[in-house]
Motif scaffolding. Structure first.
Motif, mmCIF file in Angstrom:
data_model
loop_
_atom_site.group_PDB
_atom_site.id
_atom_site.type_symbol
_atom_site.label_atom_id
_atom_site.label_comp_id
_atom_site.label_asym_id
_atom_site.label_seq_id
_atom_site.Cartn_x
_atom_site.Cartn_y
_atom_site.Cartn_z
ATOM 1 N N GLY A 55 8.002 69.271 46.741
ATOM 2 C CA GLY A 55 7.456 70.530 46.240
ATOM 3 C C GLY A 55 5.944 70.504 46.129
ATOM 4 N N VAL A 56 5.398 69.376 45.655
ATOM 5 C CA VAL A 56 3.939 69.244 45.571
ATOM 6 C C VAL A 56 3.309 69.372 46.958
ATOM 7 N N ILE A 57 3.913 68.711 47.938
ATOM 8 C CA ILE A 57 3.385 68.775 49.306
ATOM 9 C C ILE A 57 3.481 70.192 49.843
ATOM 10 N N ALA A 58 4.617 70.862 49.582
ATOM 11 C CA ALA A 58 4.801 72.225 50.080
ATOM 12 C C ALA A 58 3.796 73.187 49.454
ATOM 13 N N ASP A 59 3.373 72.916 48.219
ATOM 14 C CA ASP A 59 2.392 73.785 47.573
ATOM 15 C C ASP A 59 0.985 73.583 48.126
ATOM 16 N N ARG A 60 0.726 72.421 48.705
ATOM 17 C CA ARG A 60 -0.620 72.125 49.212
ATOM 18 C C ARG A 60 -0.788 72.517 50.671
ATOM 19 N N ARG A 61 0.307 72.525 51.413
ATOM 20 C CA ARG A 61 0.241 72.849 52.839
ATOM 21 C C ARG A 61 1.331 73.870 53.172
ATOM 22 N N PRO A 62 1.053 74.822 54.044
ATOM 23 C CA PRO A 62 2.070 75.840 54.360
ATOM 24 C C PRO A 62 3.351 75.225 54.921
ATOM 25 N N MET A 63 3.233 74.414 55.973
ATOM 26 C CA MET A 63 4.378 73.711 56.564
ATOM 27 C C MET A 63 5.620 74.597 56.629
ATOM 28 N N SER A 97 20.606 62.601 55.118
ATOM 29 C CA SER A 97 21.093 63.961 54.868
ATOM 30 C C SER A 97 20.569 64.468 53.534
ATOM 31 N N GLY A 98 20.597 63.599 52.517
ATOM 32 C CA GLY A 98 20.038 63.980 51.221
ATOM 33 C C GLY A 98 18.557 64.279 51.299
ATOM 34 N N LEU A 99 17.826 63.492 52.081
ATOM 35 C CA LEU A 99 16.391 63.747 52.247
ATOM 36 C C LEU A 99 16.154 65.093 52.925
ATOM 37 N N GLY A 100 17.054 65.475 53.844
ATOM 38 C CA GLY A 100 16.946 66.796 54.455
ATOM 39 C C GLY A 100 17.118 67.901 53.431
ATOM 40 N N VAL A 101 18.075 67.718 52.525
ATOM 41 C CA VAL A 101 18.258 68.676 51.438
ATOM 42 C C VAL A 101 17.013 68.732 50.566
ATOM 43 N N ALA A 102 16.433 67.565 50.284
ATOM 44 C CA ALA A 102 15.224 67.509 49.464
ATOM 45 C C ALA A 102 14.048 68.191 50.134
ATOM 46 N N ALA A 103 13.990 68.141 51.453
ATOM 47 C CA ALA A 103 12.912 68.827 52.168
ATOM 48 C C ALA A 103 13.131 70.331 52.184
ATOM 49 N N PHE A 104 14.391 70.747 52.229
ATOM 50 C CA PHE A 104 14.688 72.179 52.334
ATOM 51 C C PHE A 104 14.394 72.935 51.045
ATOM 52 N N ARG A 110 9.927 78.218 47.727
ATOM 53 C CA ARG A 110 8.590 78.815 47.799
ATOM 54 C C ARG A 110 8.581 80.019 48.734
ATOM 55 N N ASP A 111 9.153 79.869 49.907
ATOM 56 C CA ASP A 111 9.092 80.942 50.902
ATOM 57 C C ASP A 111 10.051 82.080 50.574
ATOM 58 N N ALA A 112 11.179 81.765 49.917
ATOM 59 C CA ALA A 112 12.075 82.830 49.471
ATOM 60 C C ALA A 112 11.392 83.679 48.409
ATOM 61 N N ARG A 113 10.632 83.047 47.538
ATOM 62 C CA ARG A 113 9.881 83.807 46.537
ATOM 63 C C ARG A 113 8.878 84.735 47.215
ATOM 64 N N PRO A 313 4.770 77.131 43.261
ATOM 65 C CA PRO A 313 6.156 77.600 43.379
ATOM 66 C C PRO A 313 7.076 76.579 44.031
ATOM 67 N N GLY A 314 6.542 75.771 44.958
ATOM 68 C CA GLY A 314 7.368 74.743 45.583
ATOM 69 C C GLY A 314 7.742 73.647 44.608
ATOM 70 N N THR A 315 6.786 73.229 43.794
ATOM 71 C CA THR A 315 7.066 72.222 42.771
ATOM 72 C C THR A 315 8.107 72.740 41.782
ATOM 73 N N ALA A 316 7.935 73.990 41.351
ATOM 74 C CA ALA A 316 8.884 74.576 40.409
ATOM 75 C C ALA A 316 10.291 74.612 40.995
ATOM 76 N N ALA A 317 10.414 75.020 42.258
ATOM 77 C CA ALA A 317 11.730 75.075 42.894
ATOM 78 C C ALA A 317 12.312 73.678 43.062
ATOM 79 N N GLY A 318 11.460 72.697 43.393
ATOM 80 C CA GLY A 318 11.945 71.338 43.555
ATOM 81 C C GLY A 318 12.538 70.781 42.280
ATOM 82 N N VAL A 319 11.967 71.163 41.144
ATOM 83 C CA VAL A 319 12.481 70.677 39.857
ATOM 84 C C VAL A 319 13.719 71.453 39.433
ATOM 85 N N THR A 320 13.666 72.784 39.467
ATOM 86 C CA THR A 320 14.786 73.583 38.960
ATOM 87 C C THR A 320 16.002 73.533 39.880
ATOM 88 N N LEU A 321 15.782 73.459 41.199
ATOM 89 C CA LEU A 321 16.898 73.398 42.131
ATOM 90 C C LEU A 321 17.351 71.972 42.418
#
Length: 391
Positions: A55-63, A97-104, A110-113, A313-321
């Motif tokens: 989430g931290v990475i997603a908040d810093r870069r669009p990716m 597979s779990g890491l893929g879930v963690a990346a998603f 963030r992008d759904a928001r 928003p990515g960090t928040a989603a990573g924690v809550t989801l």
């Protein structure tokens, strides 16, 4: 939002595939229960611990490619796990597979928001997608593996690849809107977010506890058959989907904090009805109602977490989801120890009390600050406004 709802359903399908397939690894490969638990641990570690960092990475870069890539990795790795013979390789694939879930999850949250434009109802569609995927996994995976064996996990690779492609195309079309996203409105509120995270952990304890023990309660307490116990679990999970959708719609009308308080309070009598209703058939209706009540706050917590951390928003989603949900699930062994000593009825009695803590935490949640919606129209307006301010 339908892209995100379907993508979330497909992604979390693979989270549900792992527990559904583990009994077949034991039967087909002769794995011990300890080895089987190790496979579940691999998937859990991969999907939970990295999510805040992702989430931290997603908040810093669009990716914008991160969510599609994570979805593809989750499905391909889980699908291949039934084809390889070596335990170490199976373990590694489930970790991947779990890491893929963690990346998603953080990138998708963030992008759904962004696409939701500040609507809790729209975010509830995204959140409900995950519940649907987890709900469908055992229903689809178990018959396939019963018929074809553990190698049938490979049949579930194509949905991940197809949805990753569709989501990638969607992200390309939204690139301009994402680039013009509105600037964060106000500072991050970490104390409020910590309270909300604690509340989500408590809610997850109840959810995973019911998910684990409701069928066993029906069998042990009511004397029901395993199939009827499965119906009770299905009723609870189906109510969860309805509750997630209902919570988002109510939040748009009544406000996020109020709906979280209502859902947390309603869970107490709803769970008590499941525990104390003597007729197991009426209890099935109570299980449905309990699923609704427990999950009314779910999508609202995801959106409110992003409101508390508008710059992350990515960090928040990573924690809550991710992280908070998984921490809640880690209490399941403790509930199992209670069940071994005092029975499943005692476990459900404990779960009737746990929402009291959630309700107390909800009373301490502050109202979110009024924010500029982050949808495409408002994003363009915000971009124009910032250009004028620079001028």
């Amino acid at each position: 939002m339908r892209h995100w709802m379907i993508a979330h359903a497909v992604d979390d399908f693979y989270q549900g595939l792992v527990p559904a397939s583990i009994p077949f690894f034991v039967l087909d490969r002769g794995y011990s229960y300890t080895a089987a638990a190790g496979l579940a641990l691999a998937a859990t570690l991969g999907s939970s611990l990295p999510q805040p960092l992702t989430g931290v990475i997603a908040d810093r870069r669009p990716m914008l490619w991160l969510a599609p890539a994570g979805l593809a990795l989750a499905g391909i790795a889980a699908g291949l796990s039934g084809l390889v013979p070596a335990y170490a390789v199976v373990w590694l694939l489930l970790l991947l597979s779990g890491l893929g879930v963690a990346a998603f999850h953080p990138a998708a949250g963030r992008d759904a928001r962004r696409d939701a434009g500040g609507s809790a109802a729209a975010m509830s569609l995204f959140a409900a997608g995950g519940s649907i995927g987890f709900f469908l996994a055992p229903a689809l995976v178990t018959p396939a593996l019963v018929t074809l064996g553990i190698g049938a996990t490979a049949l579930f690779i194509p949905p991940a690849v197809l949805m990753a492609f569709v989501l990638s195309r969607h992200q390309q079309r939204r690139r301009v809107a994402a680039h013009a996203a509105a600037a964060p409105a106000g500072p991050d509120r970490w104390v409020a977010f910590s309270l909300l995270t604690s509340l989500e952990v408590v809610r997850s304890i109840v959810f995973f506890g019911m998910n684990t023990f409701i069928a066993l309660f029906w069998i042990g307490h009511h004397g029901a058959s395993p199939s009827v116990g499965g119906v009770a679990l299905t009723a609870f999970l189906g109510g969860g989907v309805l509750g997630t959708l209902l919570g988002g719609r109510l939040a748009d009308r009544w406000g996020e904090v109020r709906v979280i308080r209502i859902g947390s309070a309603a869970a107490i009598p709803a769970l008590a009805l499941v525990r104390f209703t003597p007729n197991m058939w009426i209890g099935l209706v109570c299980a449905l109602v309990a699923g609704v009540a427990v999950n009314v706050p779910f999508a609202v917590l995801v959106k409110l977490g992003q409101d508390y951390l508008p710059a992350r928003p990515g960090t928040a989603a990573g924690v809550t989801l991710g992280l908070a949900v998984t921490i809640g699930g880690m209490f399941a062994p403790l509930l199992g120890a209670i069940a071994d000593r005092w029975g499943t009825a005692t476990v459900l009695g404990v779960l009737c009390v746990v929402p009291v803590v959630a309700f107390a935490l909800s009373l301490a949640l502050p109202q979110p600050r009024r924010q500029q919606p982050s949808g495409p129209r408002s994003a363009a307006a915000a971009s124009g406004g910032s250009d004028r301010s620079r001028g």
